[in-house]
Write an enzyme that holds these catalytic residues in place. Structure first.
Site, short mmCIF file in Angstrom:
data_model
loop_
_atom_site.label_atom_id
_atom_site.label_comp_id
_atom_site.label_asym_id
_atom_site.label_seq_id
_atom_site.Cartn_x
_atom_site.Cartn_y
_atom_site.Cartn_z
N ASP A 199 -3.08 1.78 1.74
CA ASP A 199 -1.70 2.19 1.44
C ASP A 199 -1.00 1.29 0.42
OD1 ASP A 199 -1.31 -0.10 2.93
OD2 ASP A 199 0.48 0.68 3.93
N GLU A 200 -1.77 0.66 -0.43
CA GLU A 200 -1.17 -0.28 -1.36
C GLU A 200 -2.03 -0.39 -2.60
OE1 GLU A 200 -0.37 -3.86 0.76
OE2 GLU A 200 0.44 -4.89 -0.98
#
Length: 399
Positions: A94-95
């Site tokens: 998620d990054e």
DNA sequence: TCTGGGGTCCTAGGACCC
DNA sequence: TCTGGGGTCCTAGGACCC
């Protein structure tokens, strides 16, 4: 991404929107993998033991993680980012870092790009994210955390010095609990405080990381945004519902993890030179034992044999809380091996097993995880004696 | 009632080699 | 004549990240 797993669950199930959602195992020994912002208001945070989270937020809905779904959403987010620059470095599910150096004429100044990225991500998956922009990588990361959720923070070049001066040292990536304690003992509270310290003094106390911190305190971060970084290890592990010293059971679970790791190796066309056994005692002390194979292995059988041998040599003084199996020293499956130095028969045998396991993959992909299992794996989810393997009459259900 | 699972990087000692 | 200097690989533990 903001509260990523929880947000995906709320996206997919409108009934969860506006509610306290906790994603994680509900087995009693699990922790929170992600908490919706509604739950965070009640003092719940990720990595918190689930039972504690539920004490703080009893009305929360607990949802089991759906990794595949998150991976799919993640892929679309990364694609949306790739429209801005070829230099996208995913750092986790998620990054990601995006290097937009030199894209000014195309996309405009940093804040404009940041807004456009947020919009593109939202258009792609319907979720918000928080973006940080800065002249160097580590400051962009810290900036992304300043305002959450749905945040946008830019550290302009002329703001860097002031930002660093008052940046709590614990916000710096790589400064965790231990390092923060060490630095606190040195009287360091803000990254800017490190300007008073010489590099040798920092290196003496913090090793290689001291030098790195010194550079960061001057706003220097040479780490490039690099697209390609192949995995260095893969692993599979589990925490038991209850601690156990049952060797038969432990071996059986080890085989299950060997199958999981072998599947990952095959999927990525890799072999492993190193097999790692990981165990955690009831008192949370973690131990690893590893062995380097004479030549790289890929099959569950080979991974299991090595790990089981390590387990056999491990004295089970206390019951175990966790067991895991890892593969490291990864090499491409097609890499040349000094095959002639090994017995022809042995080599042929492992080739045949690789074929068998690939066939099992195809069956699993088509009919589900438990469509085919080793006989020794059937009915072995709990400690105790194994039940006899069985084959149903129609021959359709194999154990 | 009891603290996940998946990773990365660094450190340090010992074996071994030239 | 009482034991260098440089390197690699292996192993185990620990800090840290999401």
């Amino acid at each position: 991404m903001d509260a990523f797993f929880a947000s995906v669950e709320q996206l997919d199930d409108p009934g969860l929107r506006g509610r306290c959602v906790l994603v994680g195992g509900r087995s009693g020994r699990g922790v929170v993998a992600a908490a919706s912002y509604e739950a965070r208001k009640h003092g719940v945070s990720s990595a918190m033991p689930m039972f504690q989270a539920l004490r703080r937020c009893p009305q929360a809905v607990v949802v089991s993680p759906r990794r595949r779904r998150y991976a799919e959403v993640s892929r679309r987010v990364m694609e949306a980012m790739a429209a801005f620059s070829p230099l996208v470095e995913p750092v986790s599910i998620d990054e990601a870092y995006l290097d937009v150096t030199g894209c000014g004429r195309l996309h405009g100044p940093a804040d404009t790009v940041a807004r456009a990225v947020k919009r593109a991500v939202f258009d792609a998956v319907g979720l918000t994210c928080s973006v940080g922009a800065a002249p160097v990588r580590f400051l962009a990361k810290i900036a992304s955390d300043v305002e959450k959720p749905d945040g946008l923070t830019v550290v302009w070049p002329e703001q860097v010095e002031g930002f660093i001066a008052t940046l709590p040292i614990g916000k710096v990536p790589g400064v965790g609990r231990k390092t923060k304690e060490k630095l606190a003992a040195m009287g360091v509270s803000f990254l800017g405080d490190l300007r008073q310290w010489s590099e040798p003094a920092l290196t003496l106390r913090l090793g290689r990381y001291g030098r790195r911190l010194k550079e960061l305190s001057r706003g220097i971060d040479g780490t490039p945004v690099s697209v390609h970084s192949p995995a260095k290890s893969v692993s599979s592990e589990e925490t038991f519902a209850r601690d156990t010293g049952d060797r038969l059971f432990l071996r059986c679970r080890l085989l299950a993890h060997a199958e999981d790791v072998a599947r990952q190796l095959r999927r990525n066309d890799l072999r492993a030179r190193v097999v790692v056994l990981k165990v955690k005692d009831g008192d949370f002390t973690l131990h690893t034992r590893n062995t380097t194979c004479p030549r790289p292995v890929q099959t569950a059988g080979a991974l299991y044999r090595e790990a089981a041998a390590l387990l056999d040599r491990y004295p089970l003084v206390k019951p175990l809380r966790l067991i895991g199996l890892g593969a490291a020293g990864l090499v491409p499956a097609g890499a040349p091996v000094q095959g002639e130095l090994f017995a022809e028969a042995e080599s042929r045998c492992s080739k045949e097993w690789e074929e068998v396991e690939r066939a099992m993959d195809r069956i699993t992909d088509r009919f589900g995880r438990h469509a085919i299992e080793r006989a020794s794996q059937a009915s072995r989810k709990k400690p105790g004696r194994p039940k006899a393997a069985r084959l149903s009459k129609g021959g359709r259900q194999w154990s």
